[in-house]
Design a protein around this motif. Sequence first.
Motif, PDB file in Angstrom:
ATOM      1  N   TYR A 102      48.721 -22.984  -0.152  1.00  0.00           N
ATOM      2  CA  TYR A 102      47.648 -21.370  -1.183  1.00  0.00           C
ATOM      3  C   TYR A 102      47.338 -20.791   0.827  1.00  0.00           C
ATOM      4  O   TYR A 102      47.127 -21.301   1.661  1.00  0.00           O
ATOM      5  CB  TYR A 102      46.139 -22.772  -1.419  1.00  0.00           C
ATOM      6  N   ALA A 103      47.170 -19.658   0.345  1.00  0.00           N
ATOM      7  CA  ALA A 103      47.918 -18.794   1.319  1.00  0.00           C
ATOM      8  C   ALA A 103      46.518 -18.284   2.084  1.00  0.00           C
ATOM      9  O   ALA A 103      45.305 -18.073   2.078  1.00  0.00           O
ATOM     10  CB  ALA A 103      48.394 -17.506   1.559  1.00  0.00           C
ATOM     11  N   ARG A 104      46.654 -18.252   3.258  1.00  0.00           N
ATOM     12  CA  ARG A 104      45.273 -18.384   4.356  1.00  0.00           C
ATOM     13  C   ARG A 104      45.829 -17.471   5.824  1.00  0.00           C
ATOM     14  O   ARG A 104      46.920 -17.817   5.392  1.00  0.00           O
ATOM     15  CB  ARG A 104      44.898 -19.352   5.308  1.00  0.00           C
ATOM     16  N   VAL A 105      44.930 -16.504   5.871  1.00  0.00           N
ATOM     17  CA  VAL A 105      45.045 -15.315   6.701  1.00  0.00           C
ATOM     18  C   VAL A 105      45.186 -16.181   8.115  1.00  0.00           C
ATOM     19  O   VAL A 105      46.028 -15.336   8.464  1.00  0.00           O
ATOM     20  CB  VAL A 105      43.473 -15.335   7.370  1.00  0.00           C
ATOM     21  N   ASP A 106      45.281 -16.810   8.366  1.00  0.00           N
ATOM     22  CA  ASP A 106      45.576 -17.758   9.834  1.00  0.00           C
ATOM     23  C   ASP A 106      46.965 -18.241   9.379  1.00  0.00           C
ATOM     24  O   ASP A 106      46.360 -18.668  10.389  1.00  0.00           O
ATOM     25  CB  ASP A 106      44.144 -18.432  10.841  1.00  0.00           C
ATOM     26  N   ASN A 107      47.606 -17.675   8.681  1.00  0.00           N
ATOM     27  CA  ASN A 107      48.812 -19.164   8.496  1.00  0.00           C
ATOM     28  C   ASN A 107      49.667 -18.467   7.724  1.00  0.00           C
ATOM     29  O   ASN A 107      49.958 -17.984   7.184  1.00  0.00           O
ATOM     30  CB  ASN A 107      48.733 -20.521   7.109  1.00  0.00           C
TER      31      ASN A 107
END
Lengths: 220, 220
Positions: A206-211
Amino acid sequence: MDPESEMLSLRKSDLEQMERVYRLNFVNSLTGFKSANLIGTISLAGKSNLAIVSSVIHMSSSPAIVGFMQRPTSVPRDTYQNIKETRYYTINHVHKNFTDKAHYTSAKFPKEISEFDTSELTENYIENFPAPFVEESVIKMGISFIEEYKINASNTIMIVGQIEVISLPSKLVSDDGQIQIQDAGTVNISGLNNYHEAAIIASYPYARVDNWPINILKSK
Amino acid sequence: MDPESEMLSLRKSDLEQMERVYRLNFVNSLTGFKSANLIGTISLAGKSNLAIVSSVIHMSSSPAIVGFMQRPTSVPRDTYQNIKETRYYTINHVHKNFTDKAHYTSAKFPKEISEFDTSELTENYIENFPAPFVEESVIKMGISFIEEYKINASNTIMIVGQIEVISLPSKLVSDDGQIQIQDAGTVNISGLNNYHEAAIIASYPYARVDNWPINILKSK
């Protein structure tokens, strides 16, 4: 891609001037790969029907809702009539070992002929569900009709239904719930008549801003 | 498939009892392979946006109509707002050389951040079309918004638009109009986060009742 390759720029008016079959092939290729499923139905009089569709889409998970597009009803469409009569249908994955039989269901057979017979695919009833499944499909669902939407721009009908029953081999389901449909031999379609198998390139979390850069869960 | 494999039979009530993420993964896998596209938009204030979607579908060839599903508007959806403001958007194929960048656009960036910047994909304007394209996509379309349908059963919105401009390399188009999207490296999606490449198995002619066994136009 070869950066030197000649680019084609087309406008709406260019599409309108294409020969009809050329345009059907071209425009049907533009949206990318499509799902390949067989819709099984039966009339109130007891005559079964099987039709390949490339428009089945996921709509929501809870409730579990799926849709598919029905082409204009200007020619007889047994699938649509049967769904409206009985309110039930099945969705069955097409696998690479029977793409020929699945494609053959798109021929215009008379209503009194069942495509289960002509395509040599096996009509199967499970769990007292009131519509026929395809025995050769290892991933299959029984659906109850909920509603339909006439799409004015395309003169098509979107059929919306709820997943009532599901049958599939347990070994295809990963610990996180993902179904390894490529391992089931499920195929996809491009254009009107091209069947493809799929090979996984990568799975991402699941894509996260800080990843970023994003980590890969699985790759080929 | 191994015929000895244990079969899983599930009912609607079993889906309801699944853990939420497990159910999301599971139900999103059921409909088969999905198209992988990036939707490019720009607000009236000039802030661009890029979002991956797996729900773009073909609706008709003449006129050339395509649709895609928008998830509930309960959280801010810049793509939807921009389309409603400007009436234009772009659809850009995702290819296997940038699935990581494409997936990263699904992170929840604030409205003042453009996913073109964070994903390192290149914002591109062609033919004076009023919405941004993805330069890295070799097959891309400019779309004008026509209409939307609220799908009650899934609480989603179907956005319907017309293809206005198309850009692609001419060498991908066959003599009969088919676009060899697998040769472009276009990918497809299963579940929520699995990216696949496609290899052609077979192409068949338009199916006719008296053409069985069906002849194969092309096979791997």
